[in-house]
Design a protein around this motif. Structure first.
Motif, short mmCIF file in Angstrom:
data_model
loop_
_atom_site.label_atom_id
_atom_site.label_comp_id
_atom_site.label_asym_id
_atom_site.label_seq_id
_atom_site.Cartn_x
_atom_site.Cartn_y
_atom_site.Cartn_z
N HIS A 44 -45.71 27.41 72.51
CA HIS A 44 -46.27 27.80 71.21
C HIS A 44 -45.19 28.18 70.20
O HIS A 44 -45.49 28.28 69.00
N SER A 45 -43.97 28.39 70.64
CA SER A 45 -42.91 28.79 69.71
C SER A 45 -42.56 27.70 68.72
O SER A 45 -42.02 27.97 67.64
N GLY A 46 -42.82 26.45 69.08
CA GLY A 46 -42.45 25.33 68.23
C GLY A 46 -41.05 24.81 68.47
O GLY A 46 -40.62 23.83 67.85
N PHE A 47 -40.31 25.43 69.39
CA PHE A 47 -38.92 25.04 69.66
C PHE A 47 -38.84 23.60 70.17
O PHE A 47 -37.82 22.93 69.97
N THR A 48 -39.89 23.12 70.80
CA THR A 48 -39.88 21.75 71.33
C THR A 48 -39.78 20.71 70.23
O THR A 48 -39.47 19.54 70.48
N ARG A 49 -40.04 21.09 68.98
CA ARG A 49 -39.95 20.16 67.86
C ARG A 49 -38.54 20.10 67.28
O ARG A 49 -38.23 19.23 66.46
N LEU A 105 -39.81 6.48 73.55
CA LEU A 105 -39.39 7.42 72.51
C LEU A 105 -40.61 8.03 71.83
O LEU A 105 -40.61 9.23 71.52
N ASP A 106 -41.63 7.24 71.60
CA ASP A 106 -42.86 7.77 71.01
C ASP A 106 -43.48 8.84 71.90
O ASP A 106 -43.98 9.87 71.42
N ALA A 107 -43.44 8.61 73.21
CA ALA A 107 -44.00 9.59 74.15
C ALA A 107 -43.20 10.88 74.13
O ALA A 107 -43.77 11.99 74.16
N VAL A 108 -41.87 10.78 74.08
CA VAL A 108 -41.01 11.96 74.03
C VAL A 108 -41.27 12.75 72.75
O VAL A 108 -41.40 13.98 72.77
N ALA A 109 -41.35 12.05 71.63
CA ALA A 109 -41.61 12.72 70.35
C ALA A 109 -42.98 13.40 70.37
O ALA A 109 -43.12 14.55 69.93
N GLY A 110 -43.98 12.70 70.89
CA GLY A 110 -45.33 13.27 70.94
C GLY A 110 -45.38 14.53 71.77
O GLY A 110 -46.03 15.51 71.39
N ALA A 111 -44.67 14.54 72.89
CA ALA A 111 -44.64 15.74 73.73
C ALA A 111 -44.03 16.91 72.96
O ALA A 111 -44.55 18.03 72.99
N GLY A 112 -42.93 16.66 72.25
CA GLY A 112 -42.27 17.73 71.50
C GLY A 112 -43.14 18.27 70.39
O GLY A 112 -43.22 19.49 70.18
N VAL A 113 -43.81 17.38 69.67
CA VAL A 113 -44.66 17.81 68.56
C VAL A 113 -45.85 18.62 69.08
O VAL A 113 -46.28 19.59 68.44
N ARG A 114 -46.37 18.27 70.24
CA ARG A 114 -47.51 18.99 70.82
C ARG A 114 -47.09 20.26 71.55
O ARG A 114 -47.96 21.02 72.01
N GLY A 115 -45.80 20.49 71.72
CA GLY A 115 -45.34 21.67 72.44
C GLY A 115 -45.37 21.52 73.94
O GLY A 115 -45.39 22.53 74.66
N GLU A 116 -45.33 20.28 74.43
CA GLU A 116 -45.36 20.03 75.87
C GLU A 116 -43.93 19.90 76.39
O GLU A 116 -43.20 19.00 75.98
N LEU A 117 -43.53 20.80 77.28
CA LEU A 117 -42.16 20.84 77.76
C LEU A 117 -41.85 19.66 78.68
O LEU A 117 -42.70 19.23 79.48
N LEU A 118 -40.64 19.17 78.57
CA LEU A 118 -40.20 18.06 79.41
C LEU A 118 -38.78 18.32 79.90
O LEU A 118 -38.06 19.16 79.38
N ASN A 119 -38.39 17.56 80.92
CA ASN A 119 -37.04 17.63 81.45
C ASN A 119 -36.71 16.29 82.09
O ASN A 119 -37.62 15.52 82.43
N ALA A 120 -35.44 16.00 82.23
CA ALA A 120 -34.99 14.83 82.98
C ALA A 120 -34.64 15.29 84.38
O ALA A 120 -33.80 16.18 84.55
N LEU A 121 -35.27 14.73 85.38
CA LEU A 121 -35.06 15.13 86.76
C LEU A 121 -34.23 14.06 87.46
O LEU A 121 -34.68 12.92 87.63
N ALA A 122 -33.00 14.43 87.83
CA ALA A 122 -32.08 13.45 88.40
C ALA A 122 -31.43 13.93 89.70
O ALA A 122 -31.17 13.12 90.60
N SER A 123 -31.14 15.23 89.84
CA SER A 123 -30.42 15.73 91.00
C SER A 123 -31.29 15.68 92.26
O SER A 123 -32.51 15.85 92.20
N GLU A 124 -30.63 15.45 93.40
CA GLU A 124 -31.32 15.36 94.68
C GLU A 124 -30.52 16.07 95.75
O GLU A 124 -29.32 16.30 95.58
N PRO A 125 -31.17 16.44 96.88
CA PRO A 125 -30.45 17.16 97.95
C PRO A 125 -29.21 16.42 98.45
O PRO A 125 -28.14 17.02 98.58
#
Length: 383
Positions: A44-49, A105-125
């Motif tokens: 809700h902070s809006g930081f995702t935008r 890119l549209d999906a990433v932008a939409g998530a940010g505008v809606r305040g939905e947090l995302l991350n890139a998950l790459a590391s593994e055991p």
């Protein structure tokens, strides 16, 4: 050299994020996870935008503005700030480097505008950090043939998934059937996804909830085919890390300065701020942090002026300098505060632990200074 000024709207969302972090960080630290209330407040902070381009509904922050924002939220709490750092760097790098297909890119932008947090998950055991190379064990299988397939299924395990329970989306790195690496857009609330709590008892960043995320044929309708890495990926990630931990060091200086004025030993009859030893320590910390902040501002300004591979080595060096400055600041602050630093009344113990985590993020100190040294040797007239 200083960071660029915020626009009015950028300043508002950063201030809201700082307030949200200050309010929820203690509960997250106690729970050793991201609480639902904290996740909601960050959204809700809006930081995702912040790093979403203006034309896509965001606030259009460049790398220098992003660095300034991350230092401010890092000063409030490293664990929750790092969740925002991951969202911000993934978004900023994706758009600046155009490293994802338009529909993704549209999906990433939409998530940010809606305040939905995302991350890139790459590391593994087994893999560790992907920055050192290697093929992930996580695999992606198409329901059709090749990348023309409309749906892929992701199976595997990702570690160090910062903010795991707070995330809605993940860009998951996975091996393709032909032995290359693609990235897959996975809704973490979909079937085939579970968070395995592996972060309890962590030395640092206890409130970040950096658990493992396990995928069992999790569907991914959007994907980025294998492609060479773009310099923006390193520039934005290294800046996110450098600025967040710079904020941790600055928080330690803030805490020591307050304590130095409040602590009045009976034998001294005056605040310990009057002691030359304390003054010297505060001066050392302040000078180191100012040098690190100035270097990071310079490095990000160079990138904003001319983004490209040539600007990356200095950002790597700035990351190493900032994380080392944070470690030194928290250690020196603990020494100056004495026994009081060991109690819960001061935040210095937590800050000390969190600052150490900055050293584990790539680039390592050896790689960072080697790359910058090589760049200087190739162009000895440039600093």
């Amino acid at each position: 050299m200083t960071f660029p000024e915020f626009t009015a709207e950028q300043a508002q969302v950063v201030a809201r994020a700082v307030r949200a972090i200050q309010e929820h960080a203690p509960a997250c630290e106690a729970a050793q996870d991201v609480t639902p209330g904290a996740a909601l407040a960050l959204s809700h902070s809006g930081f995702t935008r912040l790093t979403v381009p203006l034309e896509a509904g965001g606030l259009g922050a460049g790398l220098g503005v992003f660095a300034r924002a991350q230092a401010e939220v890092g000063r409030a709490d490293a664990s929750l700030a790092l969740i925002l750092a991951m969202h911000g760097h993934v978004t900023g790098a994706a758009f600046q480097g155009r490293s994802l297909p338009p529909h993704l890119l549209d999906a990433v932008a939409g998530a940010g505008v809606r305040g939905e947090l995302l991350n890139a998950l790459a590391s593994e055991p087994e893999l560790g950090s992907p920055s050192r190379g290697g093929l992930p064990r996580t695999v992606a299988t198409p329901d059709g043939s090749g990348f023309e397939s409309g749906l892929w299924f992701v199976t595997g395990r990702k570690t160090w998934s910062t903010g795991a329970r707070a995330l809605r989306w993940a860009l998951v790195s996975a091996a393709t059937p032909d032995g290359r690496v693609g990235r897959y857009w996975v809704d973490l609330r979909s079937e085939g996804v579970r968070v395995e709590p592996t972060w309890e008892g962590a030395l640092a960043l206890r409130g970040s909830g950096s658990h493992d995320v396990v995928f069992d044929r999790a569907p991914a309708a959007l994907q980025a085919p294998p492609a060479a890495s773009h310099p923006a990926s390193s520039a934005w990630f290294w800046t996110a890390v450098a600025a967040t931990y710079l904020g941790v060091g600055e928080a330690a200086l803030d805490a020591l300065r307050r304590y130095a004025h409040e602590r009045v030993p009976t034998a001294l009859g005056a605040p310990i701020a009057t002691l030359p030893r304390v003054q010297e320590t505060v001066g050392r910390i302040g000078a180191q942090l100012l040098a690190a902040r100035t270097l990071l501002a310079h490095a990000t300004a160079a990138w904003d002026a001319q983004p490209g591979a040539g600007a990356v080595p200095l950002i790597g060096a700035a990351k190493a300098v900032c994380t080392n400055a944070a470690v030194d600041a928290t250690d020196l602050a603990m020494r100056a505060a004495g026994g009081g630093a060991l109690t819960a009344a001061l935040p210095l113990g937590k800050l000390l632990r969190d600052a150490r985590a900055g050293l584990t993020h790539p680039p390592g100190e050896d790689a960072a200074f080697t790359a910058y040294g090589a760049a200087l040797l190739d162009a000895p007239d440039r600093a």
